[in-house]
Design an enzyme around this catalytic site. Sequence first.
Site, PDB file in Angstrom:
ATOM      1  N   ASN A   1       0.830  -1.219   0.000  1.00 29.34           N
ATOM      2  CA  ASN A   1       0.000   0.000   0.000  1.00 29.34           C
ATOM      3  C   ASN A   1       0.857   1.258   0.000  1.00 29.34           C
ATOM      4  O   ASN A   1       0.619   2.184  -0.777  1.00 29.34           O
ATOM      5  CB  ASN A   1      -0.883   0.037   1.255  1.00 29.34           C
ATOM      6  CG  ASN A   1      -1.877  -1.097   1.276  1.00 29.34           C
ATOM      7  OD1 ASN A   1      -2.526  -1.368   0.280  1.00 29.34           O
ATOM      8  ND2 ASN A   1      -1.965  -1.777   2.408  1.00 29.34           N
ATOM      9  N   VAL A   2       1.843   1.289   0.884  1.00 31.89           N
ATOM     10  CA  VAL A   2       2.645   2.503   1.039  1.00 31.89           C
ATOM     11  C   VAL A   2       3.794   2.522   0.032  1.00 31.89           C
ATOM     12  O   VAL A   2       4.017   3.526  -0.657  1.00 31.89           O
ATOM     13  CB  VAL A   2       3.190   2.619   2.491  1.00 31.89           C
ATOM     14  CG1 VAL A   2       3.917   3.948   2.679  1.00 31.89           C
ATOM     15  CG2 VAL A   2       2.069   2.485   3.507  1.00 31.89           C
TER      16      VAL A   2
ATOM     17  N   VAL B   1       3.798   7.138  13.063  1.00 28.60           N
ATOM     18  CA  VAL B   1       2.711   7.556  13.959  1.00 28.60           C
ATOM     19  C   VAL B   1       1.756   8.466  13.195  1.00 28.60           C
ATOM     20  O   VAL B   1       2.164   9.493  12.645  1.00 28.60           O
ATOM     21  CB  VAL B   1       3.253   8.325  15.194  1.00 28.60           C
ATOM     22  CG1 VAL B   1       2.100   8.756  16.089  1.00 28.60           C
ATOM     23  CG2 VAL B   1       4.236   7.470  15.965  1.00 28.60           C
TER      24      VAL B   1
ATOM     25  N   GLU C   1      -8.350  -5.284   9.477  1.00 25.57           N
ATOM     26  CA  GLU C   1      -7.642  -6.380   8.821  1.00 25.57           C
ATOM     27  C   GLU C   1      -8.308  -7.706   9.174  1.00 25.57           C
ATOM     28  O   GLU C   1      -9.105  -7.787  10.114  1.00 25.57           O
ATOM     29  CB  GLU C   1      -6.190  -6.380   9.299  1.00 25.57           C
ATOM     30  CG  GLU C   1      -5.540  -5.065   8.947  1.00 25.57           C
ATOM     31  CD  GLU C   1      -4.039  -5.172   8.828  1.00 25.57           C
ATOM     32  OE1 GLU C   1      -3.507  -6.279   8.870  1.00 25.57           O
ATOM     33  OE2 GLU C   1      -3.423  -4.114   8.671  1.00 25.57           O
TER      34      GLU C   1
ATOM     35  N   LYS D   1       2.609   3.203  19.023  1.00 24.05           N
ATOM     36  CA  LYS D   1       2.702   4.628  18.685  1.00 24.05           C
ATOM     37  C   LYS D   1       2.879   5.476  19.958  1.00 24.05           C
ATOM     38  O   LYS D   1       3.625   6.463  19.951  1.00 24.05           O
ATOM     39  CB  LYS D   1       1.457   5.055  17.911  1.00 24.05           C
ATOM     40  CG  LYS D   1       1.416   4.394  16.525  1.00 24.05           C
ATOM     41  CD  LYS D   1       0.048   4.508  15.893  1.00 24.05           C
ATOM     42  CE  LYS D   1       0.023   3.859  14.521  1.00 24.05           C
ATOM     43  NZ  LYS D   1      -1.341   3.732  13.988  1.00 24.05           N
TER      44      LYS D   1
END
Length: 441
Positions: free
Chosen positions: A17-18, A134, A192, A207
């Site tokens: 995705n990233v 984060v 998910e 985070k």
Amino acid sequence: MAIDDKPVGVAVLGLGNVGSEVVRMIEHSAEDLAARIGAPLKLRGIGVRRVAPDRGVPVELLTDDIDALVSREDVDIVVELMGPVEPSRKAILSALEQGKSVVTANKALLAQSAGELAQAAENSRADLYFEAAVAGAIPVIRPLTQSLAGDTVLRVAGIVNGTTNYILSAMNDTGTDYASALADASALGYAEADPTADVEGYDAAAKAAILASIAFHTRVTADDVYREGITKVTAEDFESAKALGCTIKLLAICERIATDEGQQRVSARVYPALVPLDHPLAAVNGAFNAVVVEAEAAGRLMFYGQGAGGAPTASAVMGDLVMAARNRVQGGRGPRDSKYAKLPISPIGFIPTRYYVSLYVADRPGVLSSVAAEFAKREVSIAEVRQEGVVNDGGERVGARIAVLTHRATDAALSDTIAALEDLDVVASVASVLRMEGSEE
Ligand code: NAP
């Protein structure tokens, strides 16, 4: 500014995705990026598991040999976007040991191994950037490390997990129960297949560890973060929240605490909490994230936006990549890891918050005073109390429900009170215990 002929070599590890969005932005914005950096970025290779021609990038860029890609002489910056702790940790350490700068979005790895990675970066004087770890697109790491570097951060509180915020927003808006809201979130791709990391608060805790480490110049790992997830939040809790003028949010809270002896400590915690509707975090709905920072001189600052998704997360990664590339071209490096304060971590028992407690009790005179006495014995001061009858399906009154809102009390005092209430004959069950955050009393 003149643009160097010598390119800055980049390896991207991960094309999910990233990663795929980062690769697209490197190619698509090449000219602008070169002008901003002072040299062109050159994509040397992309690390994946599955090397195949159908992946939307030239197949010759793909490799499953991560070690070899990271070690290429013409790679100056490694962008790690694979996800699992291994092989990411090994690849990042290898890159840093070879003096290459690293950009990563890997919160699970950072919350566990930030010290080791920071030391490797220090040894070779390389950059290690992780803005995307984060709250996705929202700039919060850089404001904390740079913009607020001269101030004293007192508190960082945020909604840093979009999946749980989506579920809790749906429960608030529709009155649905947790299981149905989770099923909807899964069907719409917001949760998910295995939602444990999100709904049990592990992702938010990772985070919180990263934020607390930076805000308080102290090494905080995921194991230091007190954590409760959202799986026990009920539709009835939301009804109670509404009656109190609140909603329920999963909060990550990092706080500087002063003990009675004046010693500074750090508290990092994640739990679902009642938030008054007039608090800025109450209005953060759906998959959005927000972080509120309170600093001594700056006062309250709020950062809000898209906390996940390929493109928003890639935006934060690209910001780090440009910074790391500029440092390569111009010389110098970004801020060093700062952990000089070494504040002790406060156990959850010492943390004062307000509480909402709901109990099912016998419907007879004197019950309310017995319940109130248990709070008073432990110096948990009651701010509000409500009692209502409970009727069965036939309309017959079978008991009562008492809802108590306390003033600030420590977690230890409240836990003792709950244990004592559970032992009272007149208490049938303690239905829920929720903390309240963001109210002044
Ligand atoms: P993803 O879609 O699952 O993609 C992971 C990529 O890494 C895939 O291309 C995969 O290769 C590759 N990969 C995984 N294990 C590998 C291994 N052992 N060797 C080589 N390649 C490997 O993940 P993502 O959503 O892009 O997330 C990437 C990182 O960003 C994670 O650390 C995540 O926590 C972080 N992040 C994500 C978001 C978000 O919204 N997605 C937000 C903030 C942070 P194949 O394609 O060949 O399987």
